[in-house]
Design a protein around this motif. Structure first.
Motif, PDB file in Angstrom:
ATOM      1  N   TYR A 174       0.876  -1.174   0.000  1.00  0.00           N
ATOM      2  CA  TYR A 174       0.000   0.000   0.000  1.00  0.00           C
ATOM      3  C   TYR A 174       0.903   1.210   0.000  1.00  0.00           C
ATOM      4  CZ  TYR A 174      -3.470  -3.240   1.945  1.00  0.00           C
ATOM      5  OH  TYR A 174      -4.306  -4.296   2.160  1.00  0.00           O
ATOM      6  N   LYS A 175       0.598   2.142  -0.883  1.00  0.00           N
ATOM      7  CA  LYS A 175       1.377   3.376  -0.905  1.00  0.00           C
ATOM      8  C   LYS A 175       0.516   4.460  -0.270  1.00  0.00           C
ATOM      9  CE  LYS A 175       3.683   6.554  -4.091  1.00  0.00           C
ATOM     10  NZ  LYS A 175       3.885   6.893  -5.520  1.00  0.00           N
ATOM     11  N   ILE A 176       0.985   4.970   0.873  1.00  0.00           N
ATOM     12  CA  ILE A 176       0.185   5.915   1.652  1.00  0.00           C
ATOM     13  C   ILE A 176       0.955   7.217   1.828  1.00  0.00           C
ATOM     14  CG2 ILE A 176      -0.802   6.353   3.952  1.00  0.00           C
ATOM     15  CD1 ILE A 176      -1.273   3.275   4.071  1.00  0.00           C
ATOM     16  N   ARG A 177       0.246   8.302   1.625  1.00  0.00           N
ATOM     17  CA  ARG A 177       0.890   9.594   1.809  1.00  0.00           C
ATOM     18  C   ARG A 177       0.325  10.242   3.073  1.00  0.00           C
ATOM     19  NH1 ARG A 177       3.742  13.437  -1.001  1.00  0.00           N
ATOM     20  NH2 ARG A 177       3.109  15.594  -0.615  1.00  0.00           N
ATOM     21  N   ALA A 178       1.208  10.766   3.884  1.00  0.00           N
ATOM     22  CA  ALA A 178       0.784  11.368   5.152  1.00  0.00           C
ATOM     23  C   ALA A 178       1.222  12.828   5.192  1.00  0.00           C
ATOM     24  CB  ALA A 178       1.390  10.609   6.324  1.00  0.00           C
ATOM     25  N   THR A 179       0.333  13.672   5.674  1.00  0.00           N
ATOM     26  CA  THR A 179       0.699  15.082   5.870  1.00  0.00           C
ATOM     27  C   THR A 179       0.394  15.457   7.315  1.00  0.00           C
ATOM     28  OG1 THR A 179      -1.472  15.610   4.939  1.00  0.00           O
ATOM     29  CG2 THR A 179       0.435  15.938   3.508  1.00  0.00           C
ATOM     30  N   PRO A 180       1.287  16.199   7.942  1.00  0.00           N
ATOM     31  CA  PRO A 180       1.093  16.501   9.364  1.00  0.00           C
ATOM     32  C   PRO A 180      -0.086  17.453   9.579  1.00  0.00           C
ATOM     33  CG  PRO A 180       3.011  17.664   8.495  1.00  0.00           C
ATOM     34  CD  PRO A 180       2.534  16.755   7.407  1.00  0.00           C
ATOM     35  N   LYS A 181      -0.815  17.216  10.662  1.00  0.00           N
ATOM     36  CA  LYS A 181      -1.922  18.115  10.993  1.00  0.00           C
ATOM     37  C   LYS A 181      -1.383  19.457  11.473  1.00  0.00           C
ATOM     38  CE  LYS A 181      -5.165  14.426  12.171  1.00  0.00           C
ATOM     39  NZ  LYS A 181      -5.757  13.625  13.263  1.00  0.00           N
ATOM     40  N   GLU A 182      -0.218  19.425  12.110  1.00  0.00           N
ATOM     41  CA  GLU A 182       0.438  20.670  12.539  1.00  0.00           C
ATOM     42  C   GLU A 182       1.783  20.777  11.826  1.00  0.00           C
ATOM     43  OE1 GLU A 182       0.648  21.562  16.794  1.00  0.00           O
ATOM     44  OE2 GLU A 182      -0.843  19.979  17.075  1.00  0.00           O
ATOM     45  N   PRO A 183       1.786  21.367  10.624  1.00  0.00           N
ATOM     46  CA  PRO A 183       3.022  21.364   9.822  1.00  0.00           C
ATOM     47  C   PRO A 183       4.191  22.052  10.533  1.00  0.00           C
ATOM     48  CG  PRO A 183       1.133  22.096   8.520  1.00  0.00           C
ATOM     49  CD  PRO A 183       0.678  22.042   9.941  1.00  0.00           C
ATOM     50  N   GLY A 184       3.907  23.023  11.390  1.00  0.00           N
ATOM     51  CA  GLY A 184       4.990  23.737  12.055  1.00  0.00           C
ATOM     52  C   GLY A 184       5.731  22.909  13.090  1.00  0.00           C
ATOM     53  N   SER A 185       5.137  21.790  13.501  1.00  0.00           N
ATOM     54  CA  SER A 185       5.707  21.026  14.611  1.00  0.00           C
ATOM     55  C   SER A 185       6.742  20.006  14.156  1.00  0.00           C
ATOM     56  CB  SER A 185       4.590  20.307  15.371  1.00  0.00           C
ATOM     57  OG  SER A 185       4.009  19.307  14.554  1.00  0.00           O
ATOM     58  N   VAL A 186       6.852  19.808  12.850  1.00  0.00           N
ATOM     59  CA  VAL A 186       7.790  18.785  12.348  1.00  0.00           C
ATOM     60  C   VAL A 186       8.627  19.350  11.211  1.00  0.00           C
ATOM     61  CG1 VAL A 186       6.484  16.747  13.015  1.00  0.00           C
ATOM     62  CG2 VAL A 186       5.928  17.926  10.884  1.00  0.00           C
ATOM     63  N   GLU A 187       9.735  18.661  10.902  1.00  0.00           N
ATOM     64  CA  GLU A 187      10.642  19.165   9.886  1.00  0.00           C
ATOM     65  C   GLU A 187      10.228  18.746   8.485  1.00  0.00           C
ATOM     66  OE1 GLU A 187      11.114  16.300  11.155  1.00  0.00           O
ATOM     67  OE2 GLU A 187      12.206  15.060   9.717  1.00  0.00           O
ATOM     68  N   PHE A 188       9.257  17.809   8.378  1.00  0.00           N
ATOM     69  CA  PHE A 188       8.844  17.356   7.039  1.00  0.00           C
ATOM     70  C   PHE A 188       7.539  18.023   6.624  1.00  0.00           C
ATOM     71  CE2 PHE A 188       7.141  14.232  10.086  1.00  0.00           C
ATOM     72  CZ  PHE A 188       5.796  14.242   9.764  1.00  0.00           C
ATOM     73  N   ALA A 189       7.327  18.077   5.295  1.00  0.00           N
ATOM     74  CA  ALA A 189       6.067  18.609   4.781  1.00  0.00           C
ATOM     75  C   ALA A 189       5.091  17.466   4.537  1.00  0.00           C
ATOM     76  CB  ALA A 189       6.307  19.378   3.488  1.00  0.00           C
ATOM     77  N   ALA A 190       5.636  16.288   4.250  1.00  0.00           N
ATOM     78  CA  ALA A 190       4.814  15.101   4.015  1.00  0.00           C
ATOM     79  C   ALA A 190       5.730  13.891   3.995  1.00  0.00           C
ATOM     80  CB  ALA A 190       4.080  15.206   2.673  1.00  0.00           C
ATOM     81  N   TYR A 191       5.131  12.722   4.168  1.00  0.00           N
ATOM     82  CA  TYR A 191       5.919  11.506   3.928  1.00  0.00           C
ATOM     83  C   TYR A 191       5.061  10.466   3.232  1.00  0.00           C
ATOM     84  CZ  TYR A 191       3.955   9.636   8.369  1.00  0.00           C
ATOM     85  OH  TYR A 191       3.129   9.224   9.381  1.00  0.00           O
ATOM     86  N   THR A 192       5.746   9.579   2.538  1.00  0.00           N
ATOM     87  CA  THR A 192       5.069   8.518   1.816  1.00  0.00           C
ATOM     88  C   THR A 192       5.592   7.206   2.362  1.00  0.00           C
ATOM     89  OG1 THR A 192       5.043   9.920  -0.132  1.00  0.00           O
ATOM     90  CG2 THR A 192       4.596   7.583  -0.475  1.00  0.00           C
ATOM     91  N   MET A 193       4.663   6.317   2.689  1.00  0.00           N
ATOM     92  CA  MET A 193       5.146   5.008   3.153  1.00  0.00           C
ATOM     93  C   MET A 193       4.571   3.890   2.311  1.00  0.00           C
ATOM     94  SD  MET A 193       3.435   4.654   6.917  1.00  0.00           S
ATOM     95  CE  MET A 193       1.734   5.057   7.257  1.00  0.00           C
ATOM     96  N   TRP A 194       5.398   2.878   2.154  1.00  0.00           N
ATOM     97  CA  TRP A 194       5.004   1.673   1.435  1.00  0.00           C
ATOM     98  C   TRP A 194       4.827   0.574   2.466  1.00  0.00           C
ATOM     99  CZ3 TRP A 194       7.809   5.526  -0.596  1.00  0.00           C
ATOM    100  CH2 TRP A 194       7.555   5.929  -1.909  1.00  0.00           C
ATOM    101  N   VAL A 195       3.570   0.185   2.659  1.00  0.00           N
ATOM    102  CA  VAL A 195       3.259  -0.798   3.701  1.00  0.00           C
ATOM    103  C   VAL A 195       3.054  -2.159   3.051  1.00  0.00           C
ATOM    104  CG1 VAL A 195       1.580  -1.429   5.493  1.00  0.00           C
ATOM    105  CG2 VAL A 195       2.203   0.973   5.153  1.00  0.00           C
TER     106      VAL A 195
END
Lengths: 279, 471
Positions: A174-195
């Motif tokens: 499964y290819k899943i894209r995640a975006t943080p609910k609080e973008p300011g709290s983390v160093e990434f803008a998004a991540y993609t994971m292959w499950v």
């Protein structure tokens, strides 16, 4: 060395065990843009991935060693044993991490009480000073003991912190894209994971910056079934921002040992529980 | 995956490179990237975006796990070699040598276990260029073992610590080595060893620590060897050795320390008791020699998570047992002490710790009257040097770490608004490898008066550097 060991009977039993979920997810994937329950279904995959990666068994032990290679190819090593006990499946957990290498870290111990949705309680024991220090919660996305791995990678990121989208379902991922609910709290803008669709283990995770370029990548490999739980024996974290990469090798994994709750106490910081740490 | 192909030659190449590069520098040379088959067709989409998927199997496998490299010894051996040098930044007229720290140190640590017994021995051999001597320092020689299910015993020479303060101690009355601390040795050396028996009992709800030190061990305080100090009698900075009389009557001059701890949710509570002596001399014997007065101390502490950080509070009451109202200058005043602290990560990689601390003299009117009536002091001395009823202290610790914690910059500041003096402790630590660490730092003192706690060390301000190689 055997990589990605999957004997047929294991695949079969896993397929049976996860049949319902797999069927749901597959159906979702084929027409996910039109599926009204799409959000719930991707959440189900994310929850299963979280359980597979961080909650296998009611408790567990694992020896780990890290090879930390910096941008100039200089190498450092860490070796430690992790004990874990789940208080509730998918929720609170206790961790005890005891270091054996290098000599500077020998006997250093972490005690972590993880509480998804809240700050963790963390203690650090320094044997040379016989000092038990309590660590302020702080940014979990900073280096774990000098490696490219973050604290959050060790104990798991709260799945409620991100929004998820199922992008694609291939034959085995499964290819899943995640975006943080609080973008300011983390160093990434998004991540993609292959499950992995059989084991639900996140096999690859790529972190993007605001410009959309991948600067950080985690890969798990050499999955073996241990005590019935698919377990990656290798992990690699590469980070272009930090420069270099860290390889993690695991051994001696065991699950459902019946580790008593008392092992996850201050006593274990000063007197590491040999009967649970050793093999 | 073609993990096996080319593994053997790679391994040999790596070994040869390592030898050639010379591991003394602590810099290991990594092997050239291996050519593995493309990794995980499903991960990373196609092409892998130029990521290097090399797992470098070679090198891992002939690298033993740490616990497998005992090398035939019945115990594990480690340690370090260290060079340390320190230099006074001011021209100190009382010392011949400009440097106050010049030593080569070899630490050996042996540890092992037998059945339920654990032992650890740590000892330093020091070649000291300040005192022109070679000496051995036994830092630890202890045996640990459990008794039954709930009791852990620890016997022998050991380092002991408790309490919640950061470089401030109220209920931790175990010996401190302020001389090491103020001259630039590693912060570990602030905690001196005790020859003691420690029992820790772990109950369902509470943990009880009892420590018996059969013979009192004082602090190592500045007494003229490397640091000068202020003598209020003469009104001058001196380097005369104090040579205080140390209580040494066994078993009457032992120390007993206790801690009772519990946790309620995330809140850690502790109560403390101590029966022994003031760690620094402040009493006068009948023969008019300086000595350590008897001390009974009681205290409590709290530590918890609060907002983005950790809050701690600690109180203590020091009862000066030998204090006599008719001769207030022959023994220290009783004191109440309080400490409040808060530590948090202000921004990523920057930790901030703030503390407020106060010492309150309990029989201050009597002390004041005694100073005023002292014929040996003129009025100016009496006014200037008499301690205040309250000594307030503020501390701030700033720690910034970079390069995955391999470079740490830190500044610890003590400032006393009542004494109007300060102590700045900047330091820079670079961990070049698992073996090699460089440290650079300073101890800078100043204040309005020559007699106050930090102010007296103004001329002893110093810079130091250390190089430590671990093995």
């Amino acid at each position: 060395m055997a990589h990605e060991t999957k004997t047929p009977w294991v695949s079969l039993s896993l397929t049976l065990a996860l049949a319902a979920a797999t069927a749901t997810a597959t159906a979702t994937a084929s027409d996910h843009n039109h599926e009204p329950n799409h959000d719930r279904d991707v959440m189900e995959i994310v929850e299963r991935a979280n359980l597979a990666a961080y909650y296998a068994g009611a408790d567990g032990r694992s020896e780990a060693r890290m090879r930390i290679v910096d941008a100039r190819e200089r190498t450092q090593t860490r070796q430690f044993t992790i004990l874990r006990k789940d208080v509730e499946e998918g929720g609170k957990q206790h961790y005890l991490v005891v270091f054996s290498r290098p000599s500077e870290f020998r006997g250093v111990a972490f005690l972590v009480e993880k509480r998804p949705g809240d700050d963790d309680d963390r203690w650090l024991y320094l044997p040379d000073q016989d000092l038990e220090r309590r660590i302020a919660p702080g940014d979990k996305r900073t280096s774990f003991v000098g490696s490219h791995v973050f604290y959050e990678d060790v104990s798991g990121r709260d799945i409620q912190d991100d929004e998820y989208e199922l992008l694609e379902v291939t034959d085995d991922r499964y290819k899943i894209r995640a975006t943080p609910k609080e973008p300011g709290s983390v160093e990434f803008a998004a991540y993609t994971m292959w499950v992995d669709r059989e084991t639900y283990l996140p096999m690859t995770t790529e972190y993007e910056d605001a410009a959309g370029s991948v600067y950080r990548r985690m890969e798990s490999s050499q999955v073996e079934i241990i005590d019935g739980h698919p377990t990656p024996l290798r992990m690699r974290m590469e980070d272009h921002n930090m420069g270099g990469y860290t390889e993690v090798q695991f051994r001696g994994q065991e699950y459902d040992l019946g580790i008593p709750a008392s092992v996850f106490s201050q006593r274990s910081l000063r007197n590491p529980p040999r009967e649970w740490l050793g093999r | 995956m073609a993990a096996g192909t080319g593994e053997r030659p790679q391994r040999q190449l790596r070994a040869a490179l390592l030898l050639a590069a010379g591991m003394v520098t602590g810099v290991a040379v990594a092997a050239a990237p291996a050519t593995h088959a493309e990794w995980g067709a499903n991960g990373g989409d196609d092409g892998n975006n130029g990521w290097d998927n090399d797992w470098e199997d070679n090198g891992w496998d002939d690298d033993p796990w740490g616990d497998e490299e005992a090398g035939g010894l019945p115990f594990e051996l480690s340690g370090f070699a260290e060079l340390a040098g320190g230099y006074r930044t001011r021209d100190h007229e009382l010392f011949d040598k400009r440097y106050h720290l010049a030593e080569a140190r070899l630490r050996l640590e042996a540890r092992g276990d037998w059945r339920r017994f654990d032992y650890r021995v740590r000892a330093d051999a020091v070649a000291d260029g300040v005192t022109d001597e070679l000496r051995g320092e036994l830092r630890e020689a202890r045996l640990s073992f459990p008794v039954g299910e709930r009791l852990d015993m620890r016997l022998g020479r050991q380092v002991l610590a408790w309490g919640t303060g950061d470089l401030l101690f109220i209920n931790d009355l175990f010996p401190k080595d302020f001389q090491s601390f103020l001259t630039g040795r590693d912060e570990d050396y602030l905690q001196g060893p005790s020859d003691a028996v420690r029992g820790t009992w772990y109950g369902e709800q509470v943990t009880l620590d009892l420590v018996w030190t059969p013979l009192f061990a004082p602090d190592t305080y500045p007494e003229g060897e490397r640091l000068s100090y202020f003598n209020p009698r003469s009104g001058e900075q001196v380097v005369d050795r104090l040579r205080a009389e140390e209580p040494d009557d066994f078993p009457n001059d032992g120390e007993l320390a206790a801690q009772l701890r519990t946790r309620i949710g995330g809140t850690e509570l502790a109560g403390y008791f101590y029966r022994g002596f003031f760690p620094q001399p402040g009493s006068v014997t009948e023969a008019d020699r300086l000595t350590h007065g008897r001390l009974n101390a009681f205290g409590a502490s709290l530590r918890d998570r609060l907002g983005p950080g950790i809050v701690n509070a600690e109180i203590g009451y020091y009862h000066s047992v030998d204090y006599d109202s008719s001769a207030p200058q022959r023994a220290p005043n009783s004191e109440a002490r309080l400490l409040l602290g808060y530590t948090w990560e202000a921004i990523t990689h920057l930790d901030v710790g703030l503390q407020y601390y106060v010492e309150w003299l309990q029989e201050y009117d009597e002390l004041k009257a005694a100073w005023q009536g002292d014929e040996n002091l003129d009025n100016a001395q009496e006014d200037d040097y008499r301690p205040d009823e309250f000594r307030h202290l503020l501390t701030a610790r700033l720690t910034y770490s970079m390069w995955r914690d391999n470079l740490t910059a830190s500044l610890f500041t003590f400032y006393s608004p009542s004494d109007n003096d300060y102590y700045l402790r900047p330091s820079l630590r670079y961990r070049a490898s698992d073996a090699l660490t460089y440290s650079l730092g300073g101890n800078f003192f100043g204040g309005d008066h020559a007699h106050t706690f930090f102010g007296q060390f103004t001329e002893d301000s110093n810079l130091y550097a250390r190089l430590r190689y671990r093995f």
